[in-house]
Every structure is written in structure tokens, then in C-alpha cells.
Scaffold this motif. Structure first.
Motif, mmCIF file in Angstrom:
data_model
loop_
_atom_site.group_PDB
_atom_site.id
_atom_site.type_symbol
_atom_site.label_atom_id
_atom_site.label_comp_id
_atom_site.label_asym_id
_atom_site.label_seq_id
_atom_site.Cartn_x
_atom_site.Cartn_y
_atom_site.Cartn_z
ATOM 1 N N SER A 27 0.797 -1.225 0.000
ATOM 2 C CA SER A 27 0.000 0.000 0.000
ATOM 3 C C SER A 27 0.833 1.280 0.000
ATOM 4 N N LEU A 28 2.117 1.212 0.387
ATOM 5 C CA LEU A 28 2.937 2.415 0.498
ATOM 6 C C LEU A 28 3.213 2.994 -0.884
ATOM 7 N N GLN A 29 2.808 4.223 -1.088
ATOM 8 C CA GLN A 29 2.939 4.868 -2.392
ATOM 9 C C GLN A 29 3.983 5.978 -2.416
ATOM 10 N N ALA A 30 4.330 6.559 -1.269
ATOM 11 C CA ALA A 30 5.289 7.663 -1.247
ATOM 12 C C ALA A 30 6.129 7.587 0.015
ATOM 13 N N LEU A 31 7.449 7.778 -0.147
ATOM 14 C CA LEU A 31 8.370 7.708 0.980
ATOM 15 C C LEU A 31 9.383 8.834 0.853
ATOM 16 N N ASN A 32 9.404 9.706 1.848
ATOM 17 C CA ASN A 32 10.325 10.842 1.859
ATOM 18 C C ASN A 32 11.423 10.579 2.892
ATOM 19 N N LEU A 33 12.655 10.334 2.413
ATOM 20 C CA LEU A 33 13.812 10.080 3.281
ATOM 21 C C LEU A 33 14.827 11.218 3.178
ATOM 22 N N MET A 34 14.379 12.372 2.824
ATOM 23 C CA MET A 34 15.250 13.527 2.594
ATOM 24 C C MET A 34 16.114 13.863 3.805
ATOM 25 N N SER A 35 17.390 14.138 3.546
ATOM 26 C CA SER A 35 18.324 14.672 4.544
ATOM 27 C C SER A 35 18.408 13.820 5.806
ATOM 28 N N ASN A 36 18.665 12.546 5.609
ATOM 29 C CA ASN A 36 19.055 11.682 6.709
ATOM 30 C C ASN A 36 20.547 11.380 6.554
ATOM 31 N N TYR A 37 20.995 10.219 6.951
ATOM 32 C CA TYR A 37 22.423 9.922 6.902
ATOM 33 C C TYR A 37 22.695 8.612 6.158
ATOM 34 N N PHE A 38 21.956 8.399 5.094
ATOM 35 C CA PHE A 38 22.142 7.191 4.307
ATOM 36 C C PHE A 38 23.342 7.337 3.369
ATOM 37 N N THR A 39 24.026 6.234 3.105
ATOM 38 C CA THR A 39 25.162 6.222 2.187
ATOM 39 C C THR A 39 24.878 5.235 1.055
ATOM 40 N N LYS A 40 25.927 4.885 0.319
ATOM 41 C CA LYS A 40 25.773 4.008 -0.841
ATOM 42 C C LYS A 40 25.222 2.638 -0.459
ATOM 43 N N ASP A 41 25.562 2.152 0.748
ATOM 44 C CA ASP A 41 25.075 0.832 1.163
ATOM 45 C C ASP A 41 23.558 0.833 1.341
ATOM 46 N N ALA A 42 23.047 1.891 1.955
ATOM 47 C CA ALA A 42 21.595 2.010 2.123
ATOM 48 C C ALA A 42 20.917 2.165 0.769
ATOM 49 N N ALA A 43 21.525 2.957 -0.113
ATOM 50 C CA ALA A 43 20.949 3.157 -1.442
ATOM 51 C C ALA A 43 20.830 1.826 -2.187
ATOM 52 N N LYS A 44 21.852 0.995 -2.070
ATOM 53 C CA LYS A 44 21.827 -0.309 -2.744
ATOM 54 C C LYS A 44 20.692 -1.178 -2.228
ATOM 55 N N GLN A 45 20.511 -1.208 -0.900
ATOM 56 C CA GLN A 45 19.464 -2.047 -0.321
ATOM 57 C C GLN A 45 18.074 -1.528 -0.683
ATOM 58 N N ILE A 46 17.910 -0.224 -0.616
ATOM 59 C CA ILE A 46 16.596 0.354 -0.945
ATOM 60 C C ILE A 46 16.289 0.161 -2.426
ATOM 61 N N ALA A 47 17.294 0.366 -3.275
ATOM 62 C CA ALA A 47 17.086 0.195 -4.715
ATOM 63 C C ALA A 47 16.732 -1.248 -5.051
ATOM 64 N N GLU A 48 17.420 -2.207 -4.436
ATOM 65 C CA GLU A 48 17.135 -3.615 -4.700
ATOM 66 C C GLU A 48 15.729 -3.995 -4.248
ATOM 67 N N SER A 49 15.257 -3.385 -3.178
ATOM 68 C CA SER A 49 13.911 -3.702 -2.694
ATOM 69 C C SER A 49 12.827 -3.206 -3.649
ATOM 70 N N LEU A 50 13.197 -2.301 -4.546
ATOM 71 C CA LEU A 50 12.219 -1.736 -5.477
ATOM 72 C C LEU A 50 12.194 -2.465 -6.813
ATOM 73 N N HIS A 51 13.032 -3.479 -6.983
ATOM 74 C CA HIS A 51 13.066 -4.196 -8.254
ATOM 75 C C HIS A 51 11.701 -4.758 -8.619
ATOM 76 N N ASP A 52 11.022 -5.342 -7.658
ATOM 77 C CA ASP A 52 9.723 -5.957 -7.925
ATOM 78 C C ASP A 52 8.557 -5.174 -7.331
ATOM 79 N N ASN A 53 8.847 -3.976 -6.838
ATOM 80 C CA ASN A 53 7.797 -3.160 -6.223
ATOM 81 C C ASN A 53 7.074 -2.353 -7.299
ATOM 82 N N THR A 54 5.775 -2.473 -7.345
ATOM 83 C CA THR A 54 4.981 -1.710 -8.317
ATOM 84 C C THR A 54 4.050 -0.720 -7.636
ATOM 85 N N THR A 55 4.159 -0.606 -6.324
ATOM 86 C CA THR A 55 3.244 0.244 -5.558
ATOM 87 C C THR A 55 3.822 1.633 -5.320
#
Length: 424
Positions: free
Chosen positions: A107-135
Motif C-alpha cells: 500500500s505504500l505509495q510515497a516515501l520521503n527520506l530527505m536529509s538523513n544519513y544514508f550512504t551508498k550501502d543504504a541506497a543499494k538495499q533500498i534500490a534492490e527492494s524496489l526491483h519488484d515493487n509496483t506500488t
């Protein structure tokens, strides 16, 4: 849970069952900070810069340790369609929890993670989780230093993902490789309608990234909003971008602010405005247009009937150029919003011309970033806090503008002062 009142109860129950103290700000916002969105779902506003709601600037923001129970609650709360977590203290430790949430939530349609402390490792995990996400339709990662590798992860995700529409990677320290990869992917991606790759770390003045963006715009038929602020773009890049937009009939908002565009680059953009009748918002703020560039723009605006908003703030434009802009609005009746503060507003002829626009209601006072006053028989101009992206970095808690806190993150009326481009 389809009832938003049950979200707070579920969160508190999870915390108590695990002998943990619920985060006071999360509880408070689950009580009063859940707003209904036009989609029929609800927005949970947990922005960390709400000092008054959090109990002051020294009150604790949301930390990694708070995310386990929050994500568990959101997984079981299909009524929550949008979550705003900007300006908190989240690091890569929270990335697996967010990734699991994106994988499991339908059900989650929008996620705002602006200006936290994520780096390339977090980006990789979040991006991979969206491979099959259509929501998920919107993801804001701006202000997180994910670097070139993080940008490449999102570029790879866009080759597979079939749902994300709005991606904000502004101020993420992207490198040339990742910006080029994003431009290449968007030649075939059929879902992204808004992309922000502002302030990449480029160590070249050859406009390679802009050239590839121009080539992408020749063939892309989905993108409606593109932000290329602080991309070190010169006149050659502006020319290549304009060439790409001649055949583009879908892009409506382009942000070229804080670059190196001069009057020569403005010449190409002016020719574009004469032929392109699709573009509605053009941001050329903080460039080097000067009077000659403003005159070229004014000439083109006499033949353009689609542009609704123009920003030319801080461009070293003097009285002659400002007068030409004001005069062209007698012919052009489509332009509704004009932002010019930061130029030389000392000449009386220009001040009177701009005053006339306001007095005759050619421009509404809320659609221009100046207001006039008179003293000793002279007209002077002062600044108003209006702009194309006034509320991009923050949203006010009080006054009439505070209504943006009750708006959906997915509100994409880019010409509105409370749009996704302006407000979130």
C-alpha cells in the motif's frame, strides 16, 4: 488496519510487548499527524524538523532504534499510503528495515527520506527492494550522500522497476557515471515522470551529462519534470538541451538554475520557447543572463503561449532587461508567475514598469517575488518569499502556507507553490 486510529494503538502495543518505550514524537504524530490524501489513504508526517511538534530543537528525532517497531506497524497498516521521514537521524542501519517494508507493503505509495544519513550501502538495499515493487510512486533521497555508487544502484533499479514515477536524488553527491546512467535508462523507462539529479559532483566543464540529457529528451515521452540545478551547465550544454526539447512534447517543467548559462545560451533557449508550446515552467535563476539574455527571453515570450512560470532571479539583469520582460507581458497573456528578485532593481523605469504589472493585476501579488512601496515620490521594490520551489526544503507550520502539511506527497501540480517540486 484500515482505520488510522488503530495505527497508534498497534505501535504502542508492539513497543510495550517488547518492553520498549514508544517514541513520544511518533506517538504524537500518529495521534494528530495523520492526514487523509486524495487517493483515499493517509499521510503520516514524521518530519524531524518540526521543532514545535517534537518539543523543541533539542527534542530527540527518530533514530535507527525506533525504526523496527515503526516499520512493523506500517507493514500492518494498509491505510497509510505515504510516510514523511525527512530530517531525522536515520543511517544505514535502518536501510534493511526500510527495504523489508518496501518489499512487504502493498500500500505504500510515497516515501520521503530527505536529509538523513544514508550512504551508498543504504541506497543499494533500498534500490534492490524496489526491483519488484509496483506500488511505490515517489521516493525522495535528496540530501543523503549516497555518492556515485548509490546513484548507479538507482539507475539499475529503474531498468527493472515498473511503478516508480518520482525520484529525487538532488544533493546526493552523484558522479558523472551515475548521471549518465540515469539519462541512458530514461531513454526506455516508461514510468518516471519527475527526476531530480541536481548538484552532482562533476569534474568536467564539457557538458557531458547535459548532452546525454538532451539526447534522452529527444526520445523520452513520459518525463514531465526535470531538475538539472548546479550541473555546471554552460552555453553549449544549454544548446544541446534545447535541441533535445524541439521534438519533445511531454516535458512541462525544466530547472536549469545555478548553472553557467549566459546570453549566448539564452539565445538557444529563446528559440526553443518560440517553437515549443508544451513547456510550462522554466527556472533560469542564478545564471548569468544579464540584460542581453533577458531581452532575448522577452522577444521569445512574445511568441510563446504555453509558459506559465518563469524564474530569472539573481542574473545580473539591469533596468533595460527588466523593462523588456515587463513589456512583453502586454503581448504574452499566458505567463502567470514571474520571479526576478536579486537583479538590479534600482532604476526607476524598471520599478515603475513592474509596479504597473501589479497595479493592473497582470500579475497577482502572490505570483511574483517583489512588492513595491513609494517614498519621496519614488518607487522602490522589496522581496517577497515566493518562488518556484519555495517549500522544497521545509514546510511551514503556521499561516496559510501550512496547508501543504496536509497535502499528499504525490501532489504533482508543478506550477503550484505547493507542488511536489515546490513543497516536498
Amino acid at each position: 488496519m484500515s482505520d488510522p486510529t488503530e495505527v497508534k494503538q498497534k505501535y504502542e502495543s508492539l513497543c510495550h510487548d517488547n518492553s520498549c518505550q514508544p517514541h513520544s514524537y511518533i506517538v504524537h504524530q500518529m495521534d494528530i499527524g495523520i492526514c487523509e490524501t486524495p487517493s483515499g489513504g493517509y499521510l503520516l508526517n514524521l518530519a524531524g524538523n518540526n521543532h514545535l511538534l517534537r518539543g523543541g530543537p533539542n527534542a530527540p528525532r527518530i533514530e535507527d532504534g525506533d525504526m523496527s517497531f515503526l516499520c512493523a506497524t506500517l507493514k500492518e497498516s494498509p491505510c497509510i499510503h505515504e510516510v514523511d521521514l525527512r530530517y531525522n537521524n536515520l543511517t544505514d542501519q535502518s536501510a534493511p528495515l526500510i527495504a523489508d517494508l518496501l518489499k512487504d507493503s502493498g500500500s505504500l505509495q510515497a516515501l520521503n527520506l530527505m536529509s538523513n544519513y544514508f550512504t551508498k550501502d543504504a541506497a543499494k538495499q533500498i534500490a534492490e527492494s524496489l526491483h519488484d515493487n509496483t506500488t511505490l510512486k515517489l521516493l525522495k533521497m535528496n540530501g543523503n550522500k549516497i555518492g556515485n555508487e548509490g546513484g548507479m544502484s538507482f539507475a539499475g533499479m529503474l531498468q527493472i522497476n515498473a511503478g516508480l514515477e518520482i525520484l529525487d536524488l538532488n544533493d546526493c553527491d552523484l558522479g558523472m557515471e551515475s548521471v549518465l546512467a540515469l539519462a541512458t535508462v530514461l531513454r526506455q523507462n516508461k514510468f518516471i515522470s519527475s527526476l531530480d539529479v541536481g548538484r552532482p559532483l562533476l569534474f568536467s566543464v564539457q557538458d557531458e551529462t547535459t548532452v546525454h540529457m538532451g539526447l534522452m529528451l529527444r526520445v523520452n515521452t513520459v518525463l514531465r519534470e526535470l531538475h538539472l540545478t548546479k550541473c555546471n551547465m554552460g552555453d553549449f550544454g544549454a544548446e544541446r538541451l534545447a535541441d533535445g526539447l524541439y521534438d519533445n512534447s511531454t516535458l512541462k517543467y525544466i530547472d536549469l538554475s545555478s548553472n553557467r548559462i549566459t546570453r549566448d545560451g539564452t539565445r538557444f533557449l529563446g528559440r526553443l520557447l518560440e517553437k515549443n508550446q508544451t513547456l510550462e515552467v522554466l527556472d533560469l535563476g542564478q545564471n548569468r543572463l544579464e540584460c542581453d539574455g533577458a531581452i532575448l527571453l522577452a522577444k521569445s515570450l512574445r511568441k510563446n503561449f504555453s509558459l506559465r512560470s518563469l524564474s530569472i532571479v539573481r542574473n545580473e539583469i539591469r533596468g533595460r532587461g527588466l523593462c523588456e520582460i515587463a513589456e512583453c507581458l502586454e503581448v504574452n497573456r499566458t505567463l502567470e508567475k514571474l520571479y526576478i528578485w536579486g537583479n538590479d532593481l534600482s532604476e526607476q523605469k524598471a520599478c515603475k514598469a513592474l509596479k504597473s504589472l501589479i497595479d493592473r493585476l497582470r500579475l497577482d501579488k502572490d505570483n511574483i517575488d517583489i512588492m513595491y512601496y513609494e517614498a519621496d515620490g519614488k518607487v522602490f521594490l522589496s522581496e517577497q518569499s515566493h518562488g518556484v520551489r519555495t517549500y522544497y526544503n521545509y514546510s511551514p507550520l503556521h499561516g496559510p502556507e501550512s496547508r501543504i502539511n496536509q497535502l499528499s506527497l504525490l501532489n504533482n501540480d508543478y506550477s503550484s507553490p505547493v507542488s511536489i517540486a515546490a513543497a516536498f
